[in-house]
Design a protein around this motif. Structure first.
Motif, PDB file in Angstrom:
ATOM      1  N   ARG A  71      -9.338  -8.319   1.533  1.00 20.46           N
ATOM      2  CA  ARG A  71      -8.822  -6.999   1.910  1.00 20.46           C
ATOM      3  C   ARG A  71      -7.461  -7.132   2.603  1.00 20.46           C
ATOM      4  NH1 ARG A  71     -14.578  -5.601   3.540  1.00 20.46           N
ATOM      5  NH2 ARG A  71     -15.283  -4.317   1.805  1.00 20.46           N
ATOM      6  N   GLU A  72      -7.323  -8.107   3.455  1.00 24.01           N
ATOM      7  CA  GLU A  72      -6.055  -8.317   4.163  1.00 24.01           C
ATOM      8  C   GLU A  72      -4.933  -8.698   3.200  1.00 24.01           C
ATOM      9  OE1 GLU A  72      -5.074  -7.587   7.326  1.00 24.01           O
ATOM     10  OE2 GLU A  72      -7.039  -6.627   7.288  1.00 24.01           O
ATOM     11  N   VAL A  73      -5.247  -9.546   2.232  1.00 22.59           N
ATOM     12  CA  VAL A  73      -4.253  -9.933   1.228  1.00 22.59           C
ATOM     13  C   VAL A  73      -3.807  -8.693   0.458  1.00 22.59           C
ATOM     14  CG1 VAL A  73      -3.911 -11.189  -0.949  1.00 22.59           C
ATOM     15  CG2 VAL A  73      -4.995 -12.329   0.999  1.00 22.59           C
ATOM     16  N   ALA A  74      -4.752  -7.844   0.072  1.00 22.61           N
ATOM     17  CA  ALA A  74      -4.413  -6.626  -0.669  1.00 22.61           C
ATOM     18  C   ALA A  74      -3.548  -5.695   0.182  1.00 22.61           C
ATOM     19  CB  ALA A  74      -5.687  -5.915  -1.126  1.00 22.61           C
ATOM     20  N   LYS A  75      -3.869  -5.565   1.458  1.00 19.88           N
ATOM     21  CA  LYS A  75      -3.078  -4.712   2.353  1.00 19.88           C
ATOM     22  C   LYS A  75      -1.651  -5.259   2.495  1.00 19.88           C
ATOM     23  CE  LYS A  75      -6.928  -2.969   5.075  1.00 19.88           C
ATOM     24  NZ  LYS A  75      -7.631  -3.052   6.367  1.00 19.88           N
ATOM     25  N   LYS A  76      -1.534  -6.577   2.626  1.00 14.21           N
ATOM     26  CA  LYS A  76      -0.199  -7.182   2.731  1.00 14.21           C
ATOM     27  C   LYS A  76       0.588  -6.985   1.440  1.00 14.21           C
ATOM     28  CE  LYS A  76      -1.335 -10.701   6.141  1.00 14.21           C
ATOM     29  NZ  LYS A  76      -1.603 -12.109   6.384  1.00 14.21           N
ATOM     30  N   TYR A  77      -0.101  -7.114   0.310  1.00 13.85           N
ATOM     31  CA  TYR A  77       0.557  -6.936  -0.988  1.00 13.85           C
ATOM     32  C   TYR A  77       1.148  -5.535  -1.113  1.00 13.85           C
ATOM     33  CZ  TYR A  77       0.933  -5.763  -5.919  1.00 13.85           C
ATOM     34  OH  TYR A  77       1.382  -5.297  -7.115  1.00 13.85           O
ATOM     35  N   ILE A  78       0.348  -4.517  -0.821  1.00 11.79           N
ATOM     36  CA  ILE A  78       0.815  -3.145  -0.997  1.00 11.79           C
ATOM     37  C   ILE A  78       1.920  -2.815   0.002  1.00 11.79           C
ATOM     38  CG2 ILE A  78      -0.968  -2.016   0.414  1.00 11.79           C
ATOM     39  CD1 ILE A  78       0.055  -0.613  -2.926  1.00 11.79           C
ATOM     40  N   ALA A  79       1.827  -3.364   1.209  1.00 12.59           N
ATOM     41  CA  ALA A  79       2.886  -3.140   2.209  1.00 12.59           C
ATOM     42  C   ALA A  79       4.187  -3.803   1.767  1.00 12.59           C
ATOM     43  CB  ALA A  79       2.444  -3.679   3.566  1.00 12.59           C
ATOM     44  N   ARG A  80       4.095  -5.020   1.256  1.00 14.57           N
ATOM     45  CA  ARG A  80       5.283  -5.735   0.788  1.00 14.57           C
ATOM     46  C   ARG A  80       5.913  -5.030  -0.408  1.00 14.57           C
ATOM     47  NH1 ARG A  80       5.921 -11.374   1.704  1.00 14.57           N
ATOM     48  NH2 ARG A  80       5.154 -10.674   3.708  1.00 14.57           N
ATOM     49  N   ALA A  81       5.075  -4.498  -1.282  1.00 18.11           N
ATOM     50  CA  ALA A  81       5.588  -3.757  -2.447  1.00 18.11           C
ATOM     51  C   ALA A  81       6.368  -2.529  -1.989  1.00 18.11           C
ATOM     52  CB  ALA A  81       4.435  -3.346  -3.362  1.00 18.11           C
ATOM     53  N   ALA A  82       5.860  -1.835  -0.982  1.00 17.63           N
ATOM     54  CA  ALA A  82       6.562  -0.657  -0.459  1.00 17.63           C
ATOM     55  C   ALA A  82       7.888  -1.065   0.181  1.00 17.63           C
ATOM     56  CB  ALA A  82       5.679   0.076   0.554  1.00 17.63           C
ATOM     57  N   GLU A  83       7.886  -2.161   0.930  1.00 15.03           N
ATOM     58  CA  GLU A  83       9.128  -2.657   1.551  1.00 15.03           C
ATOM     59  C   GLU A  83      10.163  -2.989   0.485  1.00 15.03           C
ATOM     60  OE1 GLU A  83       8.184  -6.034   3.984  1.00 15.03           O
ATOM     61  OE2 GLU A  83       6.881  -4.860   5.303  1.00 15.03           O
ATOM     62  N   HIS A  84       9.716  -3.511  -0.629  1.00 12.93           N
ATOM     63  CA  HIS A  84      10.599  -3.912  -1.727  1.00 12.93           C
ATOM     64  C   HIS A  84      11.393  -2.725  -2.274  1.00 12.93           C
ATOM     65  CE1 HIS A  84      11.970  -6.479  -4.992  1.00 12.93           C
ATOM     66  NE2 HIS A  84      11.631  -5.523  -5.846  1.00 12.93           N
ATOM     67  N   LEU A  85      10.825  -1.532  -2.170  1.00 11.43           N
ATOM     68  CA  LEU A  85      11.509  -0.337  -2.662  1.00 11.43           C
ATOM     69  C   LEU A  85      12.626   0.119  -1.720  1.00 11.43           C
ATOM     70  CD1 LEU A  85       8.468   1.667  -4.039  1.00 11.43           C
ATOM     71  CD2 LEU A  85      10.193   0.412  -5.350  1.00 11.43           C
ATOM     72  N   ASN A  86      12.664  -0.473  -0.524  1.00  9.75           N
ATOM     73  CA  ASN A  86      13.733  -0.187   0.442  1.00  9.75           C
ATOM     74  C   ASN A  86      13.853   1.313   0.727  1.00  9.75           C
ATOM     75  OD1 ASN A  86      15.666  -1.096   2.223  1.00  9.75           O
ATOM     76  ND2 ASN A  86      17.335  -0.912   0.748  1.00  9.75           N
ATOM     77  N   ASP A  87      12.696   1.952   0.923  1.00 10.51           N
ATOM     78  CA  ASP A  87      12.640   3.381   1.214  1.00 10.51           C
ATOM     79  C   ASP A  87      11.562   3.581   2.278  1.00 10.51           C
ATOM     80  OD1 ASP A  87      12.210   6.112   1.324  1.00 10.51           O
ATOM     81  OD2 ASP A  87      12.043   6.367  -0.841  1.00 10.51           O
ATOM     82  N   PRO A  88      11.963   3.813   3.519  1.00 11.71           N
ATOM     83  CA  PRO A  88      10.973   3.930   4.597  1.00 11.71           C
ATOM     84  C   PRO A  88      10.044   5.135   4.467  1.00 11.71           C
ATOM     85  CG  PRO A  88      13.179   4.448   5.403  1.00 11.71           C
ATOM     86  CD  PRO A  88      13.335   3.962   4.001  1.00 11.71           C
ATOM     87  N   THR A  89      10.331   6.048   3.557  1.00  7.86           N
ATOM     88  CA  THR A  89       9.455   7.207   3.393  1.00  7.86           C
ATOM     89  C   THR A  89       8.263   6.923   2.475  1.00  7.86           C
ATOM     90  OG1 THR A  89      10.662   8.154   1.509  1.00  7.86           O
ATOM     91  CG2 THR A  89      11.416   8.774   3.733  1.00  7.86           C
ATOM     92  N   VAL A  90       8.285   5.799   1.770  1.00  9.45           N
ATOM     93  CA  VAL A  90       7.181   5.449   0.870  1.00  9.45           C
ATOM     94  C   VAL A  90       5.949   5.106   1.699  1.00  9.45           C
ATOM     95  CG1 VAL A  90       6.349   3.764  -0.834  1.00  9.45           C
ATOM     96  CG2 VAL A  90       8.686   4.650  -0.987  1.00  9.45           C
ATOM     97  N   THR A  91       4.823   5.724   1.330  1.00 11.74           N
ATOM     98  CA  THR A  91       3.563   5.406   1.985  1.00 11.74           C
ATOM     99  C   THR A  91       2.712   4.571   1.032  1.00 11.74           C
ATOM    100  OG1 THR A  91       2.546   7.469   1.233  1.00 11.74           O
ATOM    101  CG2 THR A  91       3.595   7.488   3.415  1.00 11.74           C
ATOM    102  N   THR A  92       1.632   4.014   1.568  1.00 12.37           N
ATOM    103  CA  THR A  92       0.750   3.177   0.752  1.00 12.37           C
ATOM    104  C   THR A  92      -0.701   3.561   0.991  1.00 12.37           C
ATOM    105  OG1 THR A  92       0.528   1.455   2.438  1.00 12.37           O
ATOM    106  CG2 THR A  92       2.342   1.220   0.852  1.00 12.37           C
ATOM    107  N   HIS A  93      -1.515   3.199   0.008  1.00 13.34           N
ATOM    108  CA  HIS A  93      -2.967   3.381   0.143  1.00 13.34           C
ATOM    109  C   HIS A  93      -3.645   2.240  -0.596  1.00 13.34           C
ATOM    110  CE1 HIS A  93      -6.774   5.382   0.727  1.00 13.34           C
ATOM    111  NE2 HIS A  93      -7.039   5.183  -0.569  1.00 13.34           N
ATOM    112  N   MET A  94      -4.576   1.593   0.087  1.00 19.04           N
ATOM    113  CA  MET A  94      -5.368   0.538  -0.521  1.00 19.04           C
ATOM    114  C   MET A  94      -6.790   1.072  -0.636  1.00 19.04           C
ATOM    115  SD  MET A  94      -7.272  -2.586  -0.550  1.00 19.04           S
ATOM    116  CE  MET A  94      -7.882  -2.650   1.078  1.00 19.04           C
TER     117      MET A  94
END
Length: 152
Positions: A71-94
């Protein structure tokens, strides 16, 4: 269109889906949420009685710490993917569960106006036997679904 939900998985081609989906959402002036679905791994820790000669008590002892780590790996993955978009308004959901069901459930809960997905190339036989996540979502979605073609 006010909210666009973009589904990504661990396939490296998800980068294209996230980037293209984000670009589309921004052109529409929409809010973006990336969703990643983890298969429900919790059932592996259940101690069922023996069946068909299989001793679940000894064979299926999955360390619950491993599940927490996944679960932690998945959370880190989705957070890193959002950071990659370089848009602080992007939210994530796992989410956990079946991919199509989890995406459709969250799309409704979040109030998404569109779902963006990648279409992976699967063999015709695989599509006939198992279907595809994208196909199941398209079949059951109450909102538009936009596909980004990604070839294997």
């Amino acid at each position: 269109m006010k909210k666009v939900l973009i589904g990504i998985d661990y396939n490296p081609r998800s980068e294209k889906v996230a980037i293209e989906g984000h670009k589309l959402a921004k052109q529409l002036g929409a809010e973006v949420c990336l969703i990643h679905v983890m298969a429900d791994v919790s059932y592996y820790g259940v101690n069922y009685p023996s069946f068909m000669g299989f001793e679940t008590q000894s064979e299926m002892q999955v360390d619950l710490n491993v599940i927490a780590e996944l679960r932690e790996v998945a959370k880190k993955y989705i957070a890193r993917a959002a950071e990659h978009l370089n848009d602080p308004t992007v939210t994530t959901h796992m989410a956990e569960g079946t991919t199509s069901g989890a995406i459709l459930d969250y799309a409704e809960k979040w109030g998404a106006d569109m779902i963006v997905l990648g279409t992976h190339s699967h063999s015709v036989l695989e599509k006939v036997i198992m279907g595809t996540t994208a196909g199941r979502i398209l079949e059951k979605s109450k909102i538009p679904v936009h596909f980004i073609p990604v070839k294997n």
